[in-house]
Structure formats: C-alpha cells, structure tokens
Design a protein around this motif. Structure first.
Motif, PDB file in Angstrom:
ATOM      1  N   ILE A  18     -38.956 -15.329  17.331  1.00 54.44           N
ATOM      2  CA  ILE A  18     -37.690 -14.644  17.059  1.00 54.44           C
ATOM      3  C   ILE A  18     -37.931 -13.293  16.385  1.00 54.44           C
ATOM      4  O   ILE A  18     -37.312 -12.278  16.733  1.00 54.44           O
ATOM      5  CB  ILE A  18     -36.780 -15.528  16.188  1.00 54.44           C
ATOM      6  N   SER A  19     -38.867 -13.246  15.436  1.00 55.08           N
ATOM      7  CA  SER A  19     -39.170 -11.998  14.729  1.00 55.08           C
ATOM      8  C   SER A  19     -39.727 -10.948  15.682  1.00 55.08           C
ATOM      9  O   SER A  19     -39.406  -9.756  15.562  1.00 55.08           O
ATOM     10  CB  SER A  19     -40.174 -12.260  13.602  1.00 55.08           C
ATOM     11  N   LEU A  20     -40.552 -11.386  16.617  1.00 51.27           N
ATOM     12  CA  LEU A  20     -41.129 -10.461  17.597  1.00 51.27           C
ATOM     13  C   LEU A  20     -40.038  -9.829  18.446  1.00 51.27           C
ATOM     14  O   LEU A  20     -40.050  -8.615  18.691  1.00 51.27           O
ATOM     15  CB  LEU A  20     -42.132 -11.198  18.483  1.00 51.27           C
ATOM     16  N   ILE A  21     -39.088 -10.646  18.874  1.00 51.53           N
ATOM     17  CA  ILE A  21     -37.982 -10.122  19.684  1.00 51.53           C
ATOM     18  C   ILE A  21     -37.135  -9.153  18.870  1.00 51.53           C
ATOM     19  O   ILE A  21     -36.755  -8.076  19.353  1.00 51.53           O
ATOM     20  CB  ILE A  21     -37.126 -11.283  20.219  1.00 51.53           C
ATOM     21  N   VAL A  22     -36.832  -9.531  17.618  1.00 52.75           N
ATOM     22  CA  VAL A  22     -36.009  -8.668  16.756  1.00 52.75           C
ATOM     23  C   VAL A  22     -36.711  -7.332  16.500  1.00 52.75           C
ATOM     24  O   VAL A  22     -36.078  -6.263  16.502  1.00 52.75           O
ATOM     25  CB  VAL A  22     -35.706  -9.380  15.422  1.00 52.75           C
ATOM     26  N   PHE A  23     -38.021  -7.362  16.308  1.00 54.47           N
ATOM     27  CA  PHE A  23     -38.778  -6.138  16.039  1.00 54.47           C
ATOM     28  C   PHE A  23     -38.874  -5.253  17.281  1.00 54.47           C
ATOM     29  O   PHE A  23     -38.732  -4.026  17.196  1.00 54.47           O
ATOM     30  CB  PHE A  23     -40.180  -6.502  15.543  1.00 54.47           C
ATOM     31  N   LEU A  24     -39.107  -5.867  18.432  1.00 54.52           N
ATOM     32  CA  LEU A  24     -39.336  -5.092  19.650  1.00 54.52           C
ATOM     33  C   LEU A  24     -38.055  -4.542  20.261  1.00 54.52           C
ATOM     34  O   LEU A  24     -38.089  -3.500  20.918  1.00 54.52           O
ATOM     35  CB  LEU A  24     -40.053  -5.960  20.705  1.00 54.52           C
ATOM     36  N   THR A  25     -36.930  -5.212  20.037  1.00 56.14           N
ATOM     37  CA  THR A  25     -35.691  -4.815  20.721  1.00 56.14           C
ATOM     38  C   THR A  25     -35.286  -3.365  20.452  1.00 56.14           C
ATOM     39  O   THR A  25     -35.066  -2.601  21.409  1.00 56.14           O
ATOM     40  CB  THR A  25     -34.541  -5.768  20.341  1.00 56.14           C
ATOM     41  N   PRO A  26     -35.169  -2.903  19.183  1.00 58.06           N
ATOM     42  CA  PRO A  26     -34.783  -1.491  18.983  1.00 58.06           C
ATOM     43  C   PRO A  26     -35.824  -0.512  19.517  1.00 58.06           C
ATOM     44  O   PRO A  26     -35.463   0.540  20.063  1.00 58.06           O
ATOM     45  CB  PRO A  26     -34.639  -1.379  17.459  1.00 58.06           C
ATOM     46  N   VAL A  27     -37.100  -0.855  19.367  1.00 59.35           N
ATOM     47  CA  VAL A  27     -38.156   0.024  19.890  1.00 59.35           C
ATOM     48  C   VAL A  27     -38.066   0.113  21.410  1.00 59.35           C
ATOM     49  O   VAL A  27     -38.186   1.193  22.005  1.00 59.35           O
ATOM     50  CB  VAL A  27     -39.553  -0.493  19.465  1.00 59.35           C
ATOM     51  N   ALA A  28     -37.847  -1.046  22.043  1.00 57.92           N
ATOM     52  CA  ALA A  28     -37.749  -1.082  23.505  1.00 57.92           C
ATOM     53  C   ALA A  28     -36.544  -0.296  24.005  1.00 57.92           C
ATOM     54  O   ALA A  28     -36.632   0.432  24.997  1.00 57.92           O
ATOM     55  CB  ALA A  28     -37.671  -2.532  23.984  1.00 57.92           C
ATOM     56  N   ILE A  29     -35.408  -0.426  23.311  1.00 58.42           N
ATOM     57  CA  ILE A  29     -34.202   0.294  23.724  1.00 58.42           C
ATOM     58  C   ILE A  29     -34.391   1.801  23.594  1.00 58.42           C
ATOM     59  O   ILE A  29     -34.045   2.570  24.512  1.00 58.42           O
ATOM     60  CB  ILE A  29     -32.993  -0.172  22.892  1.00 58.42           C
ATOM     61  N   LEU A  30     -34.963   2.247  22.474  1.00 62.39           N
ATOM     62  CA  LEU A  30     -35.202   3.683  22.278  1.00 62.39           C
ATOM     63  C   LEU A  30     -36.183   4.222  23.316  1.00 62.39           C
ATOM     64  O   LEU A  30     -35.987   5.317  23.865  1.00 62.39           O
ATOM     65  CB  LEU A  30     -35.733   3.934  20.864  1.00 62.39           C
ATOM     66  N   THR A  31     -37.244   3.464  23.585  1.00 64.40           N
ATOM     67  CA  THR A  31     -38.227   3.886  24.584  1.00 64.40           C
ATOM     68  C   THR A  31     -37.592   3.959  25.966  1.00 64.40           C
ATOM     69  O   THR A  31     -37.848   4.899  26.734  1.00 64.40           O
ATOM     70  CB  THR A  31     -39.411   2.905  24.612  1.00 64.40           C
ATOM     71  N   HIS A  32     -36.752   2.972  26.278  1.00 58.69           N
ATOM     72  CA  HIS A  32     -36.080   2.963  27.582  1.00 58.69           C
ATOM     73  C   HIS A  32     -35.132   4.147  27.715  1.00 58.69           C
ATOM     74  O   HIS A  32     -35.077   4.793  28.778  1.00 58.69           O
ATOM     75  CB  HIS A  32     -35.315   1.648  27.740  1.00 58.69           C
ATOM     76  N   LEU A  33     -34.385   4.458  26.664  1.00 59.64           N
ATOM     77  CA  LEU A  33     -33.468   5.602  26.704  1.00 59.64           C
ATOM     78  C   LEU A  33     -34.235   6.912  26.868  1.00 59.64           C
ATOM     79  O   LEU A  33     -33.804   7.812  27.615  1.00 59.64           O
ATOM     80  CB  LEU A  33     -32.623   5.645  25.426  1.00 59.64           C
ATOM     81  N   GLU A  34     -35.360   7.029  26.170  1.00 62.78           N
ATOM     82  CA  GLU A  34     -36.184   8.239  26.297  1.00 62.78           C
ATOM     83  C   GLU A  34     -36.731   8.378  27.712  1.00 62.78           C
ATOM     84  O   GLU A  34     -36.712   9.478  28.292  1.00 62.78           O
ATOM     85  CB  GLU A  34     -37.337   8.196  25.289  1.00 62.78           C
ATOM     86  N   ASN A  35     -37.214   7.277  28.282  1.00 60.76           N
ATOM     87  CA  ASN A  35     -37.745   7.318  29.645  1.00 60.76           C
ATOM     88  C   ASN A  35     -36.661   7.655  30.660  1.00 60.76           C
ATOM     89  O   ASN A  35     -36.903   8.391  31.624  1.00 60.76           O
ATOM     90  CB  ASN A  35     -38.388   5.981  29.998  1.00 60.76           C
TER      91      ASN A  35
END
Length: 256
Positions: A18-35
């Motif tokens: 659960i912690s891994l998902i919570v940590f990765l979600t904002p990073v993944a969203i920002l990276t996806h928006l940048e891409n």
C-alpha cells in the motif's frame, strides 16, 4: 521459520504494498502529465514551422512571421513560448539566443533537433525560408516515425498487462487449489502412516507469502518495462506500474 512470524510478514508486506502505491501515484501522475505535455509539443512543432514558412513565403521578415504565427495560435503548449520568442526577436534579441531559450524551455528531443538544424543553417548564412522548410520536413518525418514506432510497440504493452492477469490467475490456482490439495494429500498420507511427504500450514503460508511478493515485483517491473518499450524511458512506465500494482493489490485480497 517460526509459524507466528509469517502473519507478521504478511501484514508488513501488505503495508509495504500500500505504501509503495501511495508513494508512486503522485510521481507517476506528474511524470505522465509531463510526458503528455512533451508529446503535444513534438506533435505541434512541424505544423508551427510550416505556418512560419508560409509567412516567410508571403514576404514577411522573420520577426513579422513569428509575430503572425504567434498571434494565430492553435499550437497547444507551444503558444505561450512562441509568443515569448516572437517578442524577443521583435525587440532585437539575437535570433539564435532566442531560439535556444525557446527550445530549452520545451526540452524535448525534437526541439533540440530543431535548435541544432536551424542555428547551424542560420549561422552559415543560408536562405531563412529554405532553412525553416528543411527543418519542418525533417521534424515531420521524425514525428511520423515516432508515431509508427508507437503503434508497432503498443501490442507489447497489452501483452504485459495480459501476462500479469494470467499470472494472477495462476497464483490464485496455486494458492487456493494446488496448495490445499497438497495439504489434504499430506494429511491423508499421514493418516495412513505414510511418510516422506508433508505440507504443513506454516509451509503453505510461506509459499503464499512468496507469491504475494512475486505479485509486487511482477507489477512494478512490468510497468517499468512498458515505459521502456513504448517511449524508451523507464520512468514513463511508472503510471503503468501503479495501475498494475493496484490490480495486484485488489486481486491479492481475493487470492489470499
């Protein structure tokens, strides 16, 4: 391994999941928006250059053509930096320096190609209209090649998703069918005094824990592989890693 330790490890694994998902979600969203932003930049660069060439062909000077194209807009994320470029050039700033600021702000591979092509040709004293036409054709071909590559590798993304779902189904079969059958067989043989085969609850729980860990690894690295295959950048796959991890987390509640 002490039997009482396995439930503790299961709880810690779930918390880590659960912690891994919570940590990765904002990073993944920002990276996806940048891409996505960079993809839109690259998609609009060739059409912007063609509009600029049309202005130069009509007899406008470079600053006038830039101002005209900037006012017309319709180039998505290019509109704001293009207006800044037009203002800098119209105020007498060196074109090469203004273009460098423009492409540095965009920070994409195609933008850097554009900078290299135009600056070298501009410094060599070539015809400005021809320089921009060549750059537009070059970027257009590069963008078409990128789209072709993306369509060709897209099936591999679906293969990884399907493979992950198949892995979850196999994990369910192992944990809820195979392990239970082996445990029942072990009890039956032990009841008849036949030794040599034993699958006690602690061993079964340990194997289930290993499968739980495998789901996390499969989801995380599967997502990163998708990013590497589809865009050539590992971190582009973070959004896929989060999706696979979420699927794995939900499925694990059914499997275990």
């Amino acid at each position: 391994m002490p039997p009482g330790l396995i439930p503790v490890l299961e709880t810690l694994t779930l918390l880590f999941f659960i912690s891994l998902i919570v940590f990765l979600t904002p990073v993944a969203i920002l990276t996806h928006l940048e891409n996505t932003w960079k993809k839109n930049v690259d998609a609009n660069l060739p059409s912007m250059l063609k509009e600029l060439v049309d202005g130069l062909s009509a007899g406008l000077s470079l600053p006038q053509a830039l101002i005209t194209v900037a006012k017309s807009g319709g180039f998505g994320p290019l509109d704001k930096p293009l207006k800044k470029l037009a203002v800098e050039v119209s105020w007498g700033a060196p074109f090469t320096e203004a273009l460098k600021d423009f492409t540095d702000y965009l920070d994409t591979n195609l933008a850097r190609r554009l900078q290299g092509i135009i600056i070298e040709a501009y410094r060599s004293g070539g015809d400005v209209e021809r320089v921009f036409m060549t750059a537009a054709e070059h970027l257009d071909k590069l963008w078409e090649l990128r789209k072709t590559r993306a369509s060709e590798v897209r099936p591999f993304m679906f293969i990884i998703y399907i493979s992950f779902v198949v892995f979850l189904v196999i994990t369910y079969a192992f944990n809820n069918i195979l392990f239970k059958s082996l445990a029942q067989t072990s009890e039956l043989l032990a009841g008849h005094g036949v030794g040599g085969f034993s699958l006690n609850p602690a061993t079964s729980a340990l194997m289930s824990l290993i499968l739980f860990h495998a789901i996390i690894l499969e989801g995380f690295f599967g997502g990163l592989i998708i990013g590497k295959i589809t865009s050539g950048r590992i971190f582009s796959g973070l959004i896929h890693a989060v999706i696979l991890l979420l699927i794995g987390l939900l499925a694990s509640q059914i499997i275990f």
